[in-house]
Design an enzyme around this catalytic site. Structure first.
Site, PDB file in Angstrom:
ATOM      1  N   LYS A 116       0.871  -1.142   0.010  1.00 41.39           N
ATOM      2  CA  LYS A 116      -0.002  -0.044   0.080  1.00 41.39           C
ATOM      3  C   LYS A 116       0.860   1.142  -0.189  1.00 41.39           C
ATOM      4  CE  LYS A 116      -2.464   3.389   2.541  1.00 41.39           C
ATOM      5  NZ  LYS A 116      -1.891   4.654   1.624  1.00 41.39           N
TER       6      LYS A 116
ATOM      7  N   CYS B 217      13.994  10.619   6.581  1.00 41.79           N
ATOM      8  CA  CYS B 217      13.896  10.005   8.063  1.00 41.79           C
ATOM      9  C   CYS B 217      15.060  10.187   8.791  1.00 41.79           C
ATOM     10  CB  CYS B 217      13.283   8.705   8.340  1.00 41.79           C
ATOM     11  SG  CYS B 217      14.027   7.521   7.148  1.00 41.79           S
TER      12      CYS B 217
ATOM     13  N   GLU C 177      10.907  16.085  14.825  1.00 45.70           N
ATOM     14  CA  GLU C 177      11.469  15.895  13.494  1.00 45.70           C
ATOM     15  C   GLU C 177      10.865  16.831  12.435  1.00 45.70           C
ATOM     16  OE1 GLU C 177      12.228  12.217  10.584  1.00 45.70           O
ATOM     17  OE2 GLU C 177      10.346  12.079  11.837  1.00 45.70           O
TER      18      GLU C 177
END
Length: 462
Positions: free
Chosen positions: A157, A266, A366
């Site tokens: 997905k 990330c 973040e």
């Protein structure tokens, strides 16, 4: 009538394509198909799986220009970065095409002469993966390649912002002979798909790359049927510039780490911790380089910074900059935007913040954007403490030419990936993954196939 969702170009807001939304019935049907296909695919020889994976790799390379253009259109990253990602993504397929032939068992010496003891490895079962938008190709192949190599079937997905790359990758896999029911994709609401994947009895493993809160939810949902899980979650990477650093090298690699994909990775540097004795020299050189970076659509020549993916991401970046400024941070470069919510594009000029303090949100959250906050330290233990002062532990970076200092820093950073004088440590042949709340498991390297294998022990009486 089939429902659809729009895929737009984040650099212009223009519609690229309408993508059909899979119904729950359609998703369950595809899961049933990969379940049925597992019985034959897992019994295919390792050599045959390796050949098909290698053919998939070659097909990606053959279609590099098409895939890169598609990725830049839906993701926004500069075309050169997209081309690099295609090669990187294909590299995972090539690597695991070879690892498919190296899934070894072993014999164990028995304690009596009337027994033989064997250990074998076999595929864990059908795998469901959920991937993010920031690396539309690589996040898929580093999951799909080891899964298929191990003998698992696979359903993906992709993120709704960037489904087109995923669709094309699966099509290319089918074109080279990987059976359609062995690798499938679905497009639907993330919450709906997550529940189906985690509750379905035929899915034996969940592989997810994304935010830590969503990863925790998927782990909880997977617990009811005791599924295997691999989680590559959030990060908050520190970048330490030691007093013994090569300043030019540190600037070059800090730029690469911080601003690749407009800071939407990330593992990108989120906090720059610079020794006070070299702070002025480093900051001046770094700020000058940042100020020279070209911002614009990824298709334009020389562009280094493309758009932010969507309004949600843009709003978070602006909020962090505004919070830091309100608490005393000084803007040395950037801090400005070119955005139009109505037209659907959001550009953030690469930003350097000085005099950043620990009470600012950017030091704890973040960013996922092109903003580099700089703070200073005096003793290396202080820098290590600041670096480790986070629930995350994905990637960290430091720069020093002093090998004693370097070993000390490397051994004390609580991160799964550490770059020493290296702002781009990720490689297909190396394990990728984090500690603490940054995830469970590793992708890439010889470790990357392990999560897709079960261990079976056979005791034979003779």
């Amino acid at each position: 009538m089939t429902e659809t969702f729009d895929v737009t170009n984040p650099a212009t807001g223009e519609l690229i394509e309408k993508v059909a939304i899979d119904s729950e019935e359609a998703i369950n049907d595809k899961i049933e198909k990969i379940h049925q296909a597992f019985h034959s695919w897992s019994r295919t020889s390792a050599t045959e799986r390796s050949k098909l994976l290698r053919a998939w790799h070659d097909k990606m390379i053959e279609n590099k220009a098409e895939l890169a253009a598609l990725m830049t259109a839906e993701n926004g990253k500069p075309l050169k970065e997209s081309e690099g990602e295609v090669l990187y993504a294909a590299g995972y397929i090539e690597w695991f095409a070879e690892e498919a032939k190296r899934v070894y068992g072993r014999t164990i010496p028995a304690s009596t002469t009337d027994k033989r003891m064997l250990v074998t490895r076999e595929a864990v079962g059908p795998v469901a993966a959920i991937t993010p938008w920031n690396f539309p190709a690589a996040m898929i192949t580093r999951k799909a390649a080891p899964a298929l190599a191990a003998g698992c079937t696979f359903i993906i997905k992709p993120a709704p912002d960037t489904p087109l790359t995923a669709i094309r990758l699966v099509e290319l896999a089918h074109e080279v002979g990987i059976p359609e029911d062995v690798i499938q994709y679905v497009n639907a609401d993330g919450e709906t798909v997550g529940k189906i994947f985690t509750k379905h009895p035929h899915i034996r493993k969940i592989s997810f790359t994304g935010s830590t809160p969503v990863g925790k939810l998927l782990m909880k949902q997977s617990a009811d049927s005791v599924k295997h899980v691999s989680m590559e979650l959030g990060g908050h990477a520190p970048l330490i510039v030691d007093e013994y650093a090569d300043i030019d090298r540190a600037v070059k690699h800090a730029l690469a780490s911080k601003f690749r994909n407009a800071g939407q990775t990330c593992v990108c540097a989120n906090r720059l911790l610079v020794h006070e004795s070299i702070k002025d020299e480093f900051t001046a050189a770094f700020t000058k380089a940042v100020s020279e970076m070209k911002v614009g659509p990824g298709t334009e020549e020389g562009v280094a910074i493309g758009p932010v993916i969507n309004k949600k991401g843009f709003d978070k970046i602006v909020a962090q900059i505004d919070d830091a400024k309100s608490k005393g941070a000084k803007v040395l470069a950037g801090g400005t935007y070119n955005a139009d919510a109505d037209k659907g594009y959001f550009f953030v000029n690469p930003t350097v913040l000085d005099q950043v303090t620990d009470d600012m949100n950017i030091m704890h959250e973040e960013t996922f954007g092109p903003v580099a906050p700089i703070t200073t330290y005096t003793e290396i233990d202080e820098a290590i403490r600041l670096a480790n002062d986070t629930p995350f532990g994905l990637a960290a970076y430091f720069f020093t030419e002093n090998y004693r200092r370097g070993l000390y820093i490397a051994e004390n950073l609580k991160y799964g990936i550490v770059g020493w004088n290296d702002g781009g440590p990720s490689a297909v042949q190396a394990p990728f993954g984090g500690m603490k709340e940054s995830g469970v498991g590793r992708e890439g390297g010889i470790e990357g196939i392990e999560p897709y294998l079960e261990t079976k022990y056979i005791s034979i009486g003779i």
